[in-house]
Motif scaffolding. Structure first.
Motif, PDB file in Angstrom:
ATOM      1  N   ASN A  40       6.330   3.412  -2.312  1.00 29.73           N
ATOM      2  CA  ASN A  40       7.658   3.790  -1.822  1.00 29.73           C
ATOM      3  C   ASN A  40       7.662   4.242  -0.373  1.00 29.73           C
ATOM      4  OD1 ASN A  40       6.183   6.123  -2.697  1.00 29.73           O
ATOM      5  ND2 ASN A  40       8.039   7.329  -2.486  1.00 29.73           N
ATOM      6  N   THR A  41       6.491   4.350   0.246  1.00 24.81           N
ATOM      7  CA  THR A  41       6.453   4.802   1.636  1.00 24.81           C
ATOM      8  C   THR A  41       5.991   3.733   2.613  1.00 24.81           C
ATOM      9  OG1 THR A  41       4.313   5.821   1.077  1.00 24.81           O
ATOM     10  CG2 THR A  41       6.213   7.268   1.181  1.00 24.81           C
ATOM     11  N   GLN A  42       5.347   2.692   2.152  1.00 21.91           N
ATOM     12  CA  GLN A  42       4.988   1.479   2.896  1.00 21.91           C
ATOM     13  C   GLN A  42       3.886   1.638   3.930  1.00 21.91           C
ATOM     14  OE1 GLN A  42       8.178  -1.491   3.660  1.00 21.91           O
ATOM     15  NE2 GLN A  42       9.566   0.247   3.448  1.00 21.91           N
ATOM     16  N   GLY A  43       3.811   2.757   4.617  1.00 20.96           N
ATOM     17  CA  GLY A  43       2.778   2.899   5.636  1.00 20.96           C
ATOM     18  C   GLY A  43       2.758   4.285   6.242  1.00 20.96           C
ATOM     19  N   LEU A  44       1.737   4.548   7.051  1.00 16.12           N
ATOM     20  CA  LEU A  44       1.633   5.836   7.724  1.00 16.12           C
ATOM     21  C   LEU A  44       2.694   5.955   8.812  1.00 16.12           C
ATOM     22  CD1 LEU A  44      -2.255   5.986   8.127  1.00 16.12           C
ATOM     23  CD2 LEU A  44      -0.871   7.237   6.459  1.00 16.12           C
ATOM     24  N   ARG A  50      -0.309  10.801   4.685  1.00 17.86           N
ATOM     25  CA  ARG A  50      -1.128  10.148   3.664  1.00 17.86           C
ATOM     26  C   ARG A  50      -0.262   9.089   3.013  1.00 17.86           C
ATOM     27  NH1 ARG A  50      -6.558   9.536   2.261  1.00 17.86           N
ATOM     28  NH2 ARG A  50      -7.692  11.373   2.932  1.00 17.86           N
ATOM     29  N   HIS A  51      -0.807   7.890   2.893  1.00 17.27           N
ATOM     30  CA  HIS A  51      -0.041   6.794   2.300  1.00 17.27           C
ATOM     31  C   HIS A  51      -0.874   6.101   1.237  1.00 17.27           C
ATOM     32  CE1 HIS A  51       0.830   2.323   2.361  1.00 17.27           C
ATOM     33  NE2 HIS A  51       1.846   2.853   1.732  1.00 17.27           N
ATOM     34  N   VAL A  52      -0.369   6.061   0.018  1.00 15.98           N
ATOM     35  CA  VAL A  52      -1.052   5.381  -1.079  1.00 15.98           C
ATOM     36  C   VAL A  52      -0.478   3.983  -1.245  1.00 15.98           C
ATOM     37  CG1 VAL A  52      -1.630   5.411  -3.530  1.00 15.98           C
ATOM     38  CG2 VAL A  52      -1.526   7.553  -2.237  1.00 15.98           C
ATOM     39  N   ALA A  53      -1.306   2.996  -0.987  1.00 20.88           N
ATOM     40  CA  ALA A  53      -0.873   1.596  -1.092  1.00 20.88           C
ATOM     41  C   ALA A  53      -1.130   1.073  -2.499  1.00 20.88           C
ATOM     42  CB  ALA A  53      -1.624   0.742  -0.086  1.00 20.88           C
ATOM     43  N   PHE A  54      -0.212   0.229  -2.984  1.00 18.47           N
ATOM     44  CA  PHE A  54      -0.373  -0.513  -4.232  1.00 18.47           C
ATOM     45  C   PHE A  54      -0.376  -1.992  -3.869  1.00 18.47           C
ATOM     46  CE2 PHE A  54       1.048   3.514  -5.641  1.00 18.47           C
ATOM     47  CZ  PHE A  54       0.703   3.675  -6.969  1.00 18.47           C
ATOM     48  N   ILE A  55      -1.532  -2.602  -3.939  1.00 19.99           N
ATOM     49  CA  ILE A  55      -1.661  -4.003  -3.528  1.00 19.99           C
ATOM     50  C   ILE A  55      -1.860  -4.850  -4.771  1.00 19.99           C
ATOM     51  CG2 ILE A  55      -2.997  -5.638  -2.139  1.00 19.99           C
ATOM     52  CD1 ILE A  55      -3.931  -3.040  -0.544  1.00 19.99           C
ATOM     53  N   GLY A  86      -5.776 -10.204 -24.364  1.00 22.22           N
ATOM     54  CA  GLY A  86      -6.684 -10.052 -23.235  1.00 22.22           C
ATOM     55  C   GLY A  86      -5.937  -9.629 -21.986  1.00 22.22           C
ATOM     56  N   ALA A  87      -6.682  -9.272 -20.954  1.00 22.11           N
ATOM     57  CA  ALA A  87      -6.063  -8.870 -19.696  1.00 22.11           C
ATOM     58  C   ALA A  87      -5.664 -10.091 -18.886  1.00 22.11           C
ATOM     59  CB  ALA A  87      -7.028  -8.009 -18.895  1.00 22.11           C
ATOM     60  N   THR A  88      -4.635  -9.954 -18.094  1.00 19.38           N
ATOM     61  CA  THR A  88      -4.219 -11.028 -17.207  1.00 19.38           C
ATOM     62  C   THR A  88      -5.146 -11.052 -16.004  1.00 19.38           C
ATOM     63  OG1 THR A  88      -2.742  -9.662 -15.881  1.00 19.38           O
ATOM     64  CG2 THR A  88      -1.844 -10.593 -17.920  1.00 19.38           C
ATOM     65  N   ASP A  89      -4.907 -11.995 -15.101  1.00 16.88           N
ATOM     66  CA  ASP A  89      -5.717 -12.100 -13.892  1.00 16.88           C
ATOM     67  C   ASP A  89      -5.197 -11.206 -12.769  1.00 16.88           C
ATOM     68  OD1 ASP A  89      -7.496 -13.825 -14.984  1.00 16.88           O
ATOM     69  OD2 ASP A  89      -6.537 -15.643 -14.226  1.00 16.88           O
ATOM     70  N   MET A  90      -4.105 -10.478 -12.994  1.00 12.80           N
ATOM     71  CA  MET A  90      -3.558  -9.625 -11.944  1.00 12.80           C
ATOM     72  C   MET A  90      -4.324  -8.303 -11.873  1.00 12.80           C
ATOM     73  SD  MET A  90       0.187  -7.930 -11.457  1.00 12.80           S
ATOM     74  CE  MET A  90      -0.340  -6.305 -11.966  1.00 12.80           C
ATOM     75  N   ARG A  91      -4.496  -7.819 -10.649  1.00 12.26           N
ATOM     76  CA  ARG A  91      -5.080  -6.498 -10.478  1.00 12.26           C
ATOM     77  C   ARG A  91      -4.337  -5.758  -9.374  1.00 12.26           C
ATOM     78  NH1 ARG A  91     -10.843  -6.810  -7.134  1.00 12.26           N
ATOM     79  NH2 ARG A  91     -10.014  -7.730  -5.215  1.00 12.26           N
ATOM     80  N   TRP A  92      -4.396  -4.446  -9.413  1.00 15.44           N
ATOM     81  CA  TRP A  92      -3.879  -3.598  -8.354  1.00 15.44           C
ATOM     82  C   TRP A  92      -5.050  -3.017  -7.582  1.00 15.44           C
ATOM     83  CZ3 TRP A  92      -0.060  -0.600 -11.909  1.00 15.44           C
ATOM     84  CH2 TRP A  92       1.207  -1.181 -11.833  1.00 15.44           C
ATOM     85  N   LEU A  93      -4.957  -3.096  -6.269  1.00 13.79           N
ATOM     86  CA  LEU A  93      -5.877  -2.353  -5.412  1.00 13.79           C
ATOM     87  C   LEU A  93      -5.102  -1.148  -4.893  1.00 13.79           C
ATOM     88  CD1 LEU A  93      -7.607  -5.180  -3.331  1.00 13.79           C
ATOM     89  CD2 LEU A  93      -8.390  -4.100  -5.433  1.00 13.79           C
ATOM     90  N   MET A  94      -5.569   0.031  -5.211  1.00  7.10           N
ATOM     91  CA  MET A  94      -4.895   1.256  -4.784  1.00  7.10           C
ATOM     92  C   MET A  94      -5.753   1.950  -3.742  1.00  7.10           C
ATOM     93  SD  MET A  94      -3.775   2.539  -8.552  1.00  7.10           S
ATOM     94  CE  MET A  94      -2.858   1.440  -9.652  1.00  7.10           C
ATOM     95  N   ALA A  95      -5.137   2.423  -2.705  1.00 10.34           N
ATOM     96  CA  ALA A  95      -5.903   3.041  -1.622  1.00 10.34           C
ATOM     97  C   ALA A  95      -5.047   4.070  -0.899  1.00 10.34           C
ATOM     98  CB  ALA A  95      -6.386   1.984  -0.630  1.00 10.34           C
TER      99      ALA A  95
END
Length: 281
Positions: A40-44, A50-55, A86-95
């Protein structure tokens, strides 16, 4: 002193964002739907230190083929279950991103008032009471971290909670992180710990794990806030090879000085010639 952010154990809770805002009395932002997953914040920026990205990636987890479950790298959250369980092929990278507190900080080089300074902890801080709002530091930052606050004009960014460090406390974001994704301490110790963590992830099949900003020989002399990533830096919006944007300033000033001296010498020669000519008449 510095930060090591291990994105492989980030769960995207945004506790660091909230703690940062609460401790530093940063104005609210990010209340609008952005269409960027849960980001919800998109960037610094001036109001997001502090910005938490959901990729979101249409890609399986790096250790999926090795049979290691999600606990091996919780930061790469697997997608929803498919129809067959089973799990899908999608993943989230959080940082969780933050100011890098560069060893060679271009923002310090260009600040005309001394508002930006290097602390006794090796961090870089903006003194808002003497910032004149010139904005020179904004294009100087190779990471695009520093920003001017609307209606204020001054530059703002992460201070690594300088006031907390002075009384022996860790930064608010690291204190609030429930998974120790954000770790604070002496940089040498953090770099050793980070190298061990990368080796651990490689051993369980997460071959994409790599460090970013940890190398003192990189283009900015190493970052005071470095990261363990699970993909290329560009995926996280980070420059692959950051450099000090003011690295050419010494040579520029040298050439400018030579040019100025030559110009002054030429002007003096002209006046000398004209002066002699006038005396002869």
């Amino acid at each position: 002193m510095g930060f090591f952010t291990d994105t492989s154990v980030c769960i995207g809770c945004k506790a660091c964002e909230v703690a940062c805002k609460e401790w530093n009395a940063i104005p609210e932002d990010g209340l609008e739907f952005t269409g960027m997953s849960y980001d919800n914040t998109q960037g610094l920026g001036a109001d997001t230190w502090r910005h938490v990205a959901f990729i979101e990636q249409d890609k399986p987890m790096g250790n999926a083929e090795s049979g290691v479950d999600h606990a091996g790298a919780p930061g790469a959250a697997s997608g929803a279950a498919s129809g067959n369980g089973g799990a899908t092929d999608m993943r989230w990278l959080m940082a969780s991103d933050v100011c890098k507190h560069c060893t060679h900080a271009a923002c310090l080089d260009v600040c005309p008032t001394g508002s930006l300074f290097r602390t006794e902890f090796g961090t870089v801080v903006v003194q808002e009471d003497i910032c004149n709002g010139c904005g020179y530091c904004i294009p100087a930052c190779p990471y695009g971290v520093i920003d001017q606050r609307k209606g204020d004009g001054r530059a703002w960014k992460c201070t690594m909670c300088y006031d907390r460090l002075g009384v022996g406390l860790e930064p608010a974001c690291a204190k609030a992180c429930p998974t120790d994704s954000i770790q604070y301490g002496p940089l040498d110790e953090l770099r050793e710990r980070a190298a061990m963590r990368v080796e651990q992830l490689h051993d369980i099949g997460v071959e994409d794990a790599r460090l970013y900003g940890h190398d003192p020989d990189d283009g900015v002399g190493g970052d005071g806030a470095f990261f363990l990533l699970l993909d290329e830096p560009e995926v996280y919006g980070l420059p692959p090879d950051p450099v000090v944007t003011t690295r050419d300033l010494p040579s520029i000033w040298k050439h400018t000085g030579v040019a100025a001296a030559a110009l002054l010498g030429g002007i003096a020669a002209v006046f000398t010639v004209h002066g002699r000519g006038g005396g002869g008449r």
